[in-house]
Design a protein around this motif. Structure first.
Motif, PDB file in Angstrom:
ATOM      1  N   UNK A  15      13.627-141.471 -64.265  1.00  0.00           N
ATOM      2  CA  UNK A  15      13.861-142.134 -65.278  1.00  0.00           C
ATOM      3  C   UNK A  15      15.418-142.274 -65.498  1.00  0.00           C
ATOM      4  N   UNK A  16      15.908-140.981 -65.822  1.00  0.00           N
ATOM      5  CA  UNK A  16      17.624-141.286 -65.772  1.00  0.00           C
ATOM      6  C   UNK A  16      18.341-141.997 -64.772  1.00  0.00           C
ATOM      7  N   UNK A  22      23.293-144.893 -60.441  1.00  0.00           N
ATOM      8  CA  UNK A  22      24.024-143.343 -59.859  1.00  0.00           C
ATOM      9  C   UNK A  22      25.482-143.536 -60.019  1.00  0.00           C
ATOM     10  N   UNK A  23      25.969-144.982 -60.106  1.00  0.00           N
ATOM     11  CA  UNK A  23      27.464-144.797 -60.412  1.00  0.00           C
ATOM     12  C   UNK A  23      27.716-144.264 -61.706  1.00  0.00           C
ATOM     13  N   UNK A  24      27.260-144.517 -62.906  1.00  0.00           N
ATOM     14  CA  UNK A  24      27.507-143.992 -64.158  1.00  0.00           C
ATOM     15  C   UNK A  24      27.302-142.312 -64.282  1.00  0.00           C
ATOM     16  N   UNK A  25      26.348-142.044 -63.439  1.00  0.00           N
ATOM     17  CA  UNK A  25      26.166-140.585 -63.346  1.00  0.00           C
ATOM     18  C   UNK A  25      27.220-139.833 -62.477  1.00  0.00           C
ATOM     19  N   UNK A  29      29.576-137.143 -64.212  1.00  0.00           N
ATOM     20  CA  UNK A  29      29.842-135.823 -63.596  1.00  0.00           C
ATOM     21  C   UNK A  29      31.499-135.394 -63.250  1.00  0.00           C
ATOM     22  N   UNK A  30      32.075-136.602 -62.784  1.00  0.00           N
ATOM     23  CA  UNK A  30      33.580-136.454 -62.443  1.00  0.00           C
ATOM     24  C   UNK A  30      34.270-136.134 -63.764  1.00  0.00           C
ATOM     25  N   UNK A  31      33.793-136.882 -64.900  1.00  0.00           N
ATOM     26  CA  UNK A  31      34.461-136.435 -66.149  1.00  0.00           C
ATOM     27  C   UNK A  31      34.388-135.360 -66.580  1.00  0.00           C
TER      28      UNK A  31
END
Length: 90
Positions: A15-16, A22-25, A29-31
């Motif tokens: 759901x997430x 996937x790009x926003x996730x 994660x990088x941030x």
């Protein structure tokens, strides 16, 4: 059973990914990783002892405010209540 069942976590993860993509996730994660690195670096910089050969910094002299023509002026007054008579001819 309950919230800790692995099947529930799989459904939540799907759901997430569908909601955020996937790009926003990946960017999130990088941030978060960069924030943690910066925090660790700041903590390590604080723990380093000061250079004993360095001279102490001199405090800057206080800056005097400059007045110009266009600056608003503040007037310090005390308000007083004034009672006006009631007009009967209205």
């Amino acid at each position: 059973m309950g919230i800790f069942d692995w099947k529930h976590w799989i459904v939540i993860l799907v759901v997430v990914v569908l909601v955020f993509g996937t790009k926003k996730l990946k960017n999130l994660g990088t941030d978060v990783g960069e924030s943690i690195k910066g925090f660790k670096k700041a903590m390590n910089d604080d723990e380093k002892p000061a250079d004993p050969n360095a001279t102490p910094a001199q405090p800057a002299p206080p800056v005097q405010p400059q007045t110009t023509v266009n600056q608003p002026h503040t007037i310090d007054v005390q308000a007083q209540k004034v009672e006006e008579p009631i007009r009967k001819d209205v």
